[in-house]
Design a protein around this motif. Structure first.
Motif, mmCIF file in Angstrom:
data_model
loop_
_atom_site.group_PDB
_atom_site.id
_atom_site.type_symbol
_atom_site.label_atom_id
_atom_site.label_comp_id
_atom_site.label_asym_id
_atom_site.label_seq_id
_atom_site.Cartn_x
_atom_site.Cartn_y
_atom_site.Cartn_z
ATOM 1 N N LYS A 5 0.822 -1.202 0.000
ATOM 2 C CA LYS A 5 0.000 0.000 0.000
ATOM 3 C C LYS A 5 0.862 1.261 0.000
ATOM 4 O O LYS A 5 0.493 2.288 -0.568
ATOM 5 C CB LYS A 5 -0.922 0.022 1.226
ATOM 6 N N ILE A 6 2.003 1.194 0.664
ATOM 7 C CA ILE A 6 2.835 2.383 0.874
ATOM 8 C C ILE A 6 4.235 2.152 0.324
ATOM 9 O O ILE A 6 4.828 1.089 0.539
ATOM 10 C CB ILE A 6 2.941 2.718 2.372
ATOM 11 N N THR A 7 4.747 3.144 -0.373
ATOM 12 C CA THR A 7 6.166 3.197 -0.699
ATOM 13 C C THR A 7 6.804 4.296 0.140
ATOM 14 O O THR A 7 6.376 5.449 0.085
ATOM 15 C CB THR A 7 6.402 3.516 -2.185
ATOM 16 N N VAL A 8 7.771 3.920 0.954
ATOM 17 C CA VAL A 8 8.546 4.912 1.691
ATOM 18 C C VAL A 8 9.720 5.294 0.800
ATOM 19 O O VAL A 8 10.584 4.466 0.511
ATOM 20 C CB VAL A 8 9.046 4.366 3.040
ATOM 21 N N LEU A 9 9.725 6.527 0.337
ATOM 22 C CA LEU A 9 10.709 6.975 -0.649
ATOM 23 C C LEU A 9 11.811 7.759 0.052
ATOM 24 O O LEU A 9 11.572 8.817 0.621
ATOM 25 C CB LEU A 9 10.017 7.839 -1.706
ATOM 26 N N MET A 10 13.034 7.215 -0.003
ATOM 27 C CA MET A 10 14.158 7.808 0.712
ATOM 28 C C MET A 10 15.358 8.016 -0.223
ATOM 29 O O MET A 10 16.075 7.075 -0.545
ATOM 30 C CB MET A 10 14.581 6.921 1.884
ATOM 31 N N PRO A 11 15.572 9.244 -0.702
ATOM 32 C CA PRO A 11 16.779 9.514 -1.485
ATOM 33 C C PRO A 11 18.001 9.526 -0.572
ATOM 34 O O PRO A 11 17.933 10.016 0.559
ATOM 35 C CB PRO A 11 16.501 10.900 -2.086
ATOM 36 N N VAL A 12 19.100 8.988 -1.072
ATOM 37 C CA VAL A 12 20.320 8.893 -0.275
ATOM 38 C C VAL A 12 21.494 9.423 -1.095
ATOM 39 O O VAL A 12 21.744 8.951 -2.213
ATOM 40 C CB VAL A 12 20.623 7.430 0.134
ATOM 41 N N PHE A 13 22.212 10.392 -0.532
ATOM 42 C CA PHE A 13 23.451 10.860 -1.163
ATOM 43 C C PHE A 13 24.478 11.101 -0.063
ATOM 44 O O PHE A 13 24.339 12.010 0.754
ATOM 45 C CB PHE A 13 23.224 12.142 -1.969
ATOM 46 N N ASN A 14 25.496 10.226 -0.028
ATOM 47 C CA ASN A 14 26.555 10.322 0.984
ATOM 48 C C ASN A 14 25.950 10.458 2.384
ATOM 49 O O ASN A 14 26.318 11.347 3.159
ATOM 50 C CB ASN A 14 27.483 11.502 0.691
ATOM 51 N N ASP A 33 2.845 -3.297 5.723
ATOM 52 C CA ASP A 33 2.534 -3.410 4.296
ATOM 53 C C ASP A 33 3.131 -2.231 3.531
ATOM 54 O O ASP A 33 2.419 -1.343 3.074
ATOM 55 C CB ASP A 33 1.018 -3.483 4.099
ATOM 56 N N PHE A 34 4.448 -2.230 3.428
ATOM 57 C CA PHE A 34 5.137 -1.140 2.737
ATOM 58 C C PHE A 34 6.409 -1.658 2.086
ATOM 59 O O PHE A 34 6.898 -2.754 2.392
ATOM 60 C CB PHE A 34 5.488 -0.014 3.716
ATOM 61 N N GLU A 35 6.926 -0.860 1.168
ATOM 62 C CA GLU A 35 8.274 -1.064 0.647
ATOM 63 C C GLU A 35 9.087 0.182 0.981
ATOM 64 O O GLU A 35 8.569 1.297 0.950
ATOM 65 C CB GLU A 35 8.265 -1.285 -0.869
#
Length: 356
Positions: A5-14, A33-35
């Motif tokens: 149901k949920i996408t946890v969106l986490m950009p990562v740079f250094n 229930d997430f990615e």
């Protein structure tokens, strides 16, 4: 893995310094229930190794071969996300255990809400709590504040992916204010943005974060977003320098009477617009009047030599909304200060006359 149901969106740079704590705060949520979609945006440190050390099938890693910046990383993640809802998360922040569950419950029970933020705790580089932030408590007030500044903490939000995709997602036309730009486009539909009063995230404050390093450029971009939002609201283009005064970015500046008059005119036009088109019940007039008063008081502090005139102007405007609001505590306190403000203003006038 079934479609979450949920996408946890986490950009990562250094982001190796705080990345493990951030990832584990997501994986330990009381809703499962997430990615967690981590977008490694060309990191040169140990971020990739940290991400690869997890065997949890809910963690997906998307690698950009080169650094695309926050907008490019967010768009890549948005395109790859499979969840109906997208929750934002930064690689240096910490989710509290019930964050995803409480936000999802609200979104599923408030179908008009397209974007949902939360209150948050502020922590320092060592993880110690050093403050709190809570946005406006009502969607009407979120709409009001969105005209002048960004009231949402980016890494607290959850939004409907389909809505954001239809709006074109994140854009790089306003560097370092891409979140405010997107929220403003969502808020063009009344009451589509809300804020939960619970603190569901710990926001890390440190000297290397974007809001500190690029503060001046962020202020310029935010001014452009605010100007566009106000133009869409009142149907005319306000002076850019007057809009800047309303954002609260500036302190200790000197501005002429024309700029302040233009800023007050903008507030008046926005108030009339909201009273005419966005009030659903009489009870909503009071909180809107209070929000308007806070804007006027903040603006008045930038011009203390005219405090009496500005306070009198505020009373006149609030009385035009409803005279009874003048008797609520915050306005009674202002009323008690009027004699002192009058004396200060008169003394200033006499001092000016004697020096001429």
């Amino acid at each position: 893995m079934p479609t979450p149901k949920i996408t946890v969106l986490m950009p990562v740079f250094n982001g190796e310094a705080y990345l493990r704590e951030a990832v584990e705060s997501v994986l330990s949520q009381d809703y499962s229930d997430f990615e967690l979609l981590a977008v490694d945006d060309g990191s040169k440190d140990g971020s990739a190794s940290i991400l690869e050390s997890y065997a949890d099938p809910r963690l997906r890693i998307l690698r950009n071969p080169k650094n695309l910046g926050i907008v490019g990383a967010m768009q890549a993640g948005l395109n790859a996300a499979s969840g109906k809802f997208v929750a934002r998360m930064d690689a240096d922040d910490v989710c509290l255990p019930s964050r995803l569950r409480l936000q999802l419950e609200y979104m599923e029970s408030h179908l008009q809400t397209q974007l949902l933020g939360t209150a948050c705790e502020l922590i320092d580089s060592n993880g110690r709590v050093c403050g709190q932030y809570a946005g406006p408590p009502d969607p009407l007030l979120v709409d009001w504040e969105m005209l002048f500044r960004n009231p949402l903490v980016h890494s607290t939000v959850m939004f409907r992916r389909e809505t954001v995709v239809k709006l074109g997602g994140y854009r790089d036309v306003v560097p370092y204010a891409e979140d405010y730009d997107l929220w403003s486009r969502i808020a063009a539909s009344p009451r589509s943005v809300a804020v939960l009063p619970e603190s569901l995230l710990r926001l890390r404050k440190h000297e290397s974060q974007v809001s500190v390093v690029y503060r001046e450029r962020m202020a310029k971009s935010a001014n452009a977003v605010s100007l566009n939002a106000i133009r869409n609201a009142i149907g005319e283009t306000p002076p850019a320098e007057a809009v800047f005064l309303l954002q609260g970015w500036v302190k200790g500046i000197t501005c002429d009477q024309r700029q302040f008059a233009a800023a007050y005119a903008i507030l008046h036009a926005c108030l009339e617009k909201f009273l005419r088109e966005r009030i659903n019940a009489t009870s909503e007039r009071k909180p809107l009047a209070l929000a308007f008063a806070n804007c006027v008081r903040s603006l008045s502090r930038l011009e203390p030599q005219r405090a009496f005139q500005r306070t009198a102007w505020l009373f006149r405007e609030i009385a035009s909304v409803s005279p009874k609001y003048l008797f609520v505590p915050c306005f009674l306190r202002l009323f008690a200060r009027l004699p002192l403000l009058s004396l200060a203003w008169l003394f200033g006038r006499l001092k000016t006359k004697s020096s001429e």
